[in-house]
Design a protein around this motif. Structure first.
Motif, short mmCIF file in Angstrom:
data_model
loop_
_atom_site.label_atom_id
_atom_site.label_comp_id
_atom_site.label_asym_id
_atom_site.label_seq_id
_atom_site.Cartn_x
_atom_site.Cartn_y
_atom_site.Cartn_z
N THR B 62 0.84 -1.20 0.00
CA THR B 62 0.00 0.00 0.00
C THR B 62 0.87 1.25 0.00
O THR B 62 0.55 2.26 -0.62
CB THR B 62 -0.94 -0.01 1.22
OG1 THR B 62 -1.57 -1.29 1.31
CG2 THR B 62 -1.98 1.07 1.10
N VAL B 63 1.99 1.16 0.73
CA VAL B 63 2.89 2.32 0.83
C VAL B 63 3.56 2.60 -0.52
O VAL B 63 3.55 3.73 -1.01
CB VAL B 63 3.93 2.08 1.94
CG1 VAL B 63 4.96 3.20 1.97
CG2 VAL B 63 3.22 1.98 3.30
N LEU B 64 4.16 1.58 -1.09
CA LEU B 64 4.73 1.72 -2.44
C LEU B 64 4.32 0.49 -3.25
O LEU B 64 4.94 -0.58 -3.15
CB LEU B 64 6.26 1.88 -2.40
CG LEU B 64 6.74 3.25 -1.90
CD1 LEU B 64 8.25 3.27 -1.71
CD2 LEU B 64 6.32 4.38 -2.84
N PRO B 65 3.27 0.62 -4.03
CA PRO B 65 2.65 -0.55 -4.69
C PRO B 65 3.53 -1.15 -5.78
O PRO B 65 4.36 -0.47 -6.39
CB PRO B 65 1.37 0.03 -5.31
CG PRO B 65 1.24 1.42 -4.79
CD PRO B 65 2.58 1.87 -4.34
N GLY B 66 3.29 -2.43 -6.02
CA GLY B 66 4.06 -3.11 -7.06
C GLY B 66 3.23 -4.12 -7.82
O GLY B 66 2.01 -4.22 -7.64
N VAL B 79 -1.55 -3.10 -8.38
CA VAL B 79 -2.03 -1.89 -9.06
C VAL B 79 -0.94 -1.22 -9.88
O VAL B 79 -1.15 -0.16 -10.46
CB VAL B 79 -2.61 -0.88 -8.05
CG1 VAL B 79 -3.83 -1.47 -7.36
CG2 VAL B 79 -1.56 -0.43 -7.02
N ASP B 80 0.26 -1.80 -9.89
CA ASP B 80 1.32 -1.25 -10.73
C ASP B 80 2.01 -2.42 -11.43
O ASP B 80 1.86 -3.58 -11.03
CB ASP B 80 2.32 -0.47 -9.88
CG ASP B 80 3.17 0.48 -10.73
OD1 ASP B 80 2.72 0.84 -11.84
OD2 ASP B 80 4.28 0.84 -10.29
N SER B 82 5.40 -2.62 -12.07
CA SER B 82 6.82 -2.79 -11.74
C SER B 82 6.93 -3.15 -10.26
O SER B 82 6.00 -2.92 -9.49
CB SER B 82 7.60 -1.51 -12.05
OG SER B 82 7.20 -0.47 -11.19
N PRO B 83 8.08 -3.70 -9.84
CA PRO B 83 8.21 -4.11 -8.44
C PRO B 83 7.99 -2.94 -7.47
O PRO B 83 8.38 -1.80 -7.76
CB PRO B 83 9.65 -4.61 -8.36
CG PRO B 83 10.00 -5.00 -9.75
CD PRO B 83 9.27 -4.03 -10.63
N GLY B 84 7.38 -3.25 -6.35
CA GLY B 84 7.15 -2.24 -5.32
C GLY B 84 7.91 -2.58 -4.06
O GLY B 84 8.92 -3.30 -4.10
N TYR B 138 -7.20 -2.34 -3.10
CA TYR B 138 -6.15 -1.34 -2.87
C TYR B 138 -6.71 -0.02 -2.35
O TYR B 138 -6.15 0.60 -1.46
CB TYR B 138 -5.33 -1.10 -4.14
CG TYR B 138 -4.23 -0.08 -3.88
CD1 TYR B 138 -3.07 -0.45 -3.22
CD2 TYR B 138 -4.39 1.25 -4.25
CE1 TYR B 138 -2.07 0.48 -2.95
CE2 TYR B 138 -3.39 2.19 -3.97
CZ TYR B 138 -2.24 1.79 -3.32
OH TYR B 138 -1.27 2.70 -3.03
N ARG B 142 -5.49 1.74 1.02
CA ARG B 142 -4.89 3.08 1.03
C ARG B 142 -5.64 4.00 2.00
O ARG B 142 -5.03 4.76 2.75
CB ARG B 142 -4.89 3.66 -0.38
CG ARG B 142 -4.30 5.07 -0.43
CD ARG B 142 -4.26 5.65 -1.83
NE ARG B 142 -4.20 7.11 -1.73
CZ ARG B 142 -3.07 7.79 -1.49
NH1 ARG B 142 -1.93 7.16 -1.33
NH2 ARG B 142 -3.09 9.11 -1.40
N PHE B 170 12.36 0.11 -0.23
CA PHE B 170 12.30 0.44 -1.65
C PHE B 170 13.32 1.51 -2.03
O PHE B 170 14.06 1.37 -2.99
CB PHE B 170 10.90 0.91 -2.02
CG PHE B 170 10.67 1.13 -3.48
CD1 PHE B 170 10.35 0.06 -4.31
CD2 PHE B 170 10.78 2.39 -4.04
CE1 PHE B 170 10.14 0.24 -5.67
CE2 PHE B 170 10.57 2.59 -5.40
CZ PHE B 170 10.24 1.52 -6.22
N HIS B 191 14.62 1.92 -9.71
CA HIS B 191 13.47 2.77 -9.99
C HIS B 191 13.84 4.25 -9.83
O HIS B 191 13.42 5.10 -10.63
CB HIS B 191 12.33 2.39 -9.03
CG HIS B 191 11.07 3.15 -9.22
ND1 HIS B 191 10.08 2.75 -10.09
CD2 HIS B 191 10.62 4.30 -8.65
CE1 HIS B 191 9.08 3.62 -10.05
NE2 HIS B 191 9.39 4.56 -9.18
#
Lengths: 531, 228
Positions: B62-66, B79-80, B82-84, B138, B142, B170, B191
């Protein structure tokens, strides 16, 4: 029962305030011991790594408070090891600040003209280089170009960096691997050791007691890996104590000592200033940077080089104008912060809260196009320390780095308005002609924050608002001096290291006099240590 | 979003410090519960249940989605693309004794699930055995993280600590030597576009400067660059 070890002077802390005093007093013949709670690192110990347990967490401390978090050094050399070495002198108007009291907050004896000779002395040892555009990083150059594009001026910063050794790695906050940054471990401290000073790392002073005409200084030893683990320590007996543990720790040590020393001045632990600091992150549009500003890096990019450089090198000082009223004067300085604590508070402009989530991840994708702008406004000395924790200056949370302190900070409307004005100024500079987009770091998570804590035990002429007289001696406690950032009465609107150091140099003659009056044979007049 | 008294009421402020040993008062060595010579390391890594691990990963995501690591990855919302934070090593950081919160993160995961349980839709409650927070979409994850870290939530400092360490996995990989992290292609540092070091593992930049004056100095600046 152990007996106290006899010395002439105990210096608490080895940053600017402690190191400068230790050198001069030892050079003058006093027996000096420096107690430093952090480790003693040098050269190869300063690692290029953000891993827990490397120098980046060993020598740095983040103390969360209620409304204000303080970042500072935690090692031999103190703030000088983790600083960015920007060394501007405080502008003249700062010394006339009243902060809404109707009275001058600085002692009448301390003005820019009277401090200039002491700046000159420090400059010899720290090898402060004159400002120049020749070595300004891409980030600094970009900030200068942005200021120029919006009709403003921009100043390269004087710095205590040896350019012949600097490789622009921007790892300065982890300590300088290349000895380019002029930390105290390269000048005052080795000179102090050469004159017999003993420096004891991982010794955390807890309190000062009185014993007849002497002072007893109690310390605990700190585990070298897990700073939460304290081992039994000892006691030193001294004629004079110089407390220079930093503005986030000096007042706490004194507060804990009050039961033994007797009533302290009411200003101990009050009037803390965060130097009015606040950060904005701008994300630059590389194409616009090339088109509008004509900047070319030589590899097809206009900028996109946040990572390289040597911290802050260029500032906008248009608002450092003595004709402006208080709280309207501030500097806007380009800055670098490494990943880790250096990005978490940045906010994606398109979402609220913007410090986490998908938009924040997108903001991080542009990290090399970031430009951090550091505001230093005039705050109103709103910080107050609560009752001291059981040991140290905080309850340590992590093995290293993180602790919870007792500082409470509630910014007055004047400070909030000053930040708002500076935010708007940054926005107008960055966003002109679509060059970029600027957003302030959030204050909702850890409150305000500062890398330059000041004024928690300050000099002044008014006993009601200053804990120290103008010689840095603690009122009512002859023989206790405070020479660190705590003593600086107000926010400076510029980076304060040079001013803290100059004030420490200025304080030494009075400390020498006090030692003499207490029967210690000591002279004054040693030359500045050579860098 | 204001933190509802309902949500904060679930976090039982009086028990959190005990269950979150990040809140260690410092003491003398004899008083400290874990000593280096006893363990070799200062504190052992915590033992977490599968559900607690999934919950912490969902929080980190949730903090940095992947991206999802596999079609059966429930912790990562996906929800993304690329790796989170999860792939970057959030669980390794959160359970690293250096943080001071490692022993408490299991209890924080349980607390998160207690709070999330009432947010799970009625028709989802019997679907499977996934922890309640993991079952949230998500958007709701969030909203809850925003609420728990908002100024209105009394426990926001604890939740922010968990979020911060997940985040740091991350953007700075504090569980890894940075040189090794770069060499192994750490997804967070990649990233950011963090550039690699020289062969000797040190970073250098060859005079990254435009090399020319960019603006006039402020009036009154002296030859060293100071204002009067």
């Amino acid at each position: 029962m152990s007996t106290a070890e006899d010395v002439d002077v105990v210096v608490v802390g080895s940053g600017f305030g402690g190191s400068i005093a230790a050198y001069h007093l030892a050079a003058g013949g006093a027996r000096v011991v420096v107690l430093e709670r952090g480790p003693w690192l040098s050269g190869p110990d300063f690692e290029h790594s953000l891993k827990f347990g490397t120098s980046s967490s060993r020598i740095f401390e983040f103390t969360a408070g209620d409304g204000m978090s303080v970042l500072g050094g935690n090692c031999v050399g103190g703030g000088s090891v983790v600083y960015f070495a920007a060394m501007p002198r405080a502008p003249r108007f700062v010394f006339d600040r009243e902060g809404g009291t109707g009275r001058r907050l600085w002692p009448i004896s301390v003005r820019r003209e009277t401090l200039d000779p002491w700046y000159d002395v420090v400059a010899q040892s720290l090898n402060v280089e004159a400002a120049t555009w020749r070595d300004t990083s891409h980030a600094g150059g970009l900030w200068g170009a942005l200021c120029n594009h919006s009709g403003r001026t921009a100043n390269p910063l004087p710095a205590a960096v040896d350019s012949s050794k600097c490789v622009d790695c921007n790892w300065m906050m982890s300590g300088c691997r290349f000895d380019a940054k002029q930390s105290l471990t390269l000048n005052y401290l080795p000179a102090a050791v050469a004159h017999g000073t003993q420096i004891r790392p991982l010794h955390e002073v807890q309190q000062v007691r009185r014993d007849g005409g002497d002072y007893l200084v109690d310390y605990l030893r700190v585990d070298e890996t897990d700073y939460r683990v304290l081992e039994p320590g000892g006691t030193l007996r001294a004629k004079v104590v110089v407390v220079a543990a930093g503005a986030g720790a000096t007042p706490v040590i004194l507060q804990r000592s009050e039961a033994h020393l007797g009533t302290l001045p009411s200003a101990v632990g009050r009037h803390f200033s965060g130097n009015g600091e606040r950060l904005n992150v701008a994300v630059m549009d590389d194409e616009r940077v090339r088109e509008v500003l004509g900047l070319e890096r030589g590899d097809g990019h206009g900028y996109a080089d946040f990572q390289s450089g040597r911290g802050p090198v260029v500032a906008n000082w248009d608002n450092l104008d003595e004709n402006l009223p208080e709280y309207h004067r501030y500097s806007l300085e380009q800055l670098y912060f490494p990943p880790g604590l250096g990005t978490v508070l940045a906010q994606a402009p398109q979402s609220r809260p913007g410090w986490f989530g998908l938009d924040k991840k997108r903001l991080l994708k542009d990290w090399q196009s970031w430009l951090i702008i550091f505001q230093m406004v005039e705050d109103d000395n709103e910080g107050v320390f609560g009752p001291p924790p059981p040991t140290g200056n905080s309850v340590r949370l992590s093995q290293q780095l993180l602790g919870r302190g007792t500082l409470r900070y509630r910014p007055h409307g004047t400070t909030l308005a000053a930040w708002a004005r500076a935010d708007e100024d940054v926005r107008s500079i960055v966003e002109r002609d679509g060059l970029g987009r600027a957003t302030p770091w959030t204050n909702d998570l850890v409150g305000a924050y500062t890398v330059h804590p000041l004024a928690s035990c300050r000099i002044g002429d008014d006993p009601a608002t200053s804990a120290l007289d103008d010689t840095h001696e603690l009122r009512g406690h002859e023989g206790i001096f405070v020479t660190d950032g705590s003593a600086v009465p107000t926010a400076l609107t510029v980076n304060p290291s040079f001013t803290i150091a100059a004030l420490a140099e200025r304080a030494v003659p009075a400390i020498v006099e006090r030692l003499r009056s207490r029967g210690v044979r000591v002279t004054y007049g040693a030359p500045p240590p050579k860098p | 979003m204001p933190c509802s008294s309902y949500v904060c009421g679930q976090t039982r402020a009086d028990s959190l410090p005990e269950r979150n040993p990040g809140i260690h008062p410092a003491g003398t060595r004899g008083e400290h519960p874990r000593r280096q010579e006893e363990t070799g390391v200062t504190v052992a890594h915590p033992t977490l249940s599968v559900g607690q691990e999934m919950t912490l990963e969902a929080f980190a995501d949730t903090v940095l989605p992947g991206r999802k690591r596999s079609p059966a990855d429930h912790a990562v919302a996906g929800v993304d693309d690329s790796p989170g934070a999860v792939e970057a090593g959030a669980l390794a950081v959160l359970t690293d004794p250096a943080t001071g919160i490692a022993e408490g993160v299991g209890a924080m995961a349980d607390e998160l699930n207690r709070i999330a349980a009432d947010m799970v839709r009625e028709d989802e409650q019997t679907e499977d055995a996934l922890p309640p927070f993991v079952r949230l979409p998500y958007r709701q994850r969030r909203e809850l993280v925003a609420e728990l870290t908002s100024t209105a939530c009394e426990q926001r400092e604890l939740w922010f600590l968990v979020a911060m360490f997940a985040y740091m996995a991350f953007d700075s990989a504090p569980h890894l030597d940075t040189v090794e992290a770069m060499r192994s292609g750490h997804p967070g540092l990649l990233h950011l576009g963090f550039r690699p070091p020289d062969e000797d593992g040190l970073w250098r930049a060859s005079r990254p400067t435009y090399g020319r004056p960019m603006a006039p100095p402020r009036a009154g600046t002296d030859e060293f660059g100071n204002l009067p």
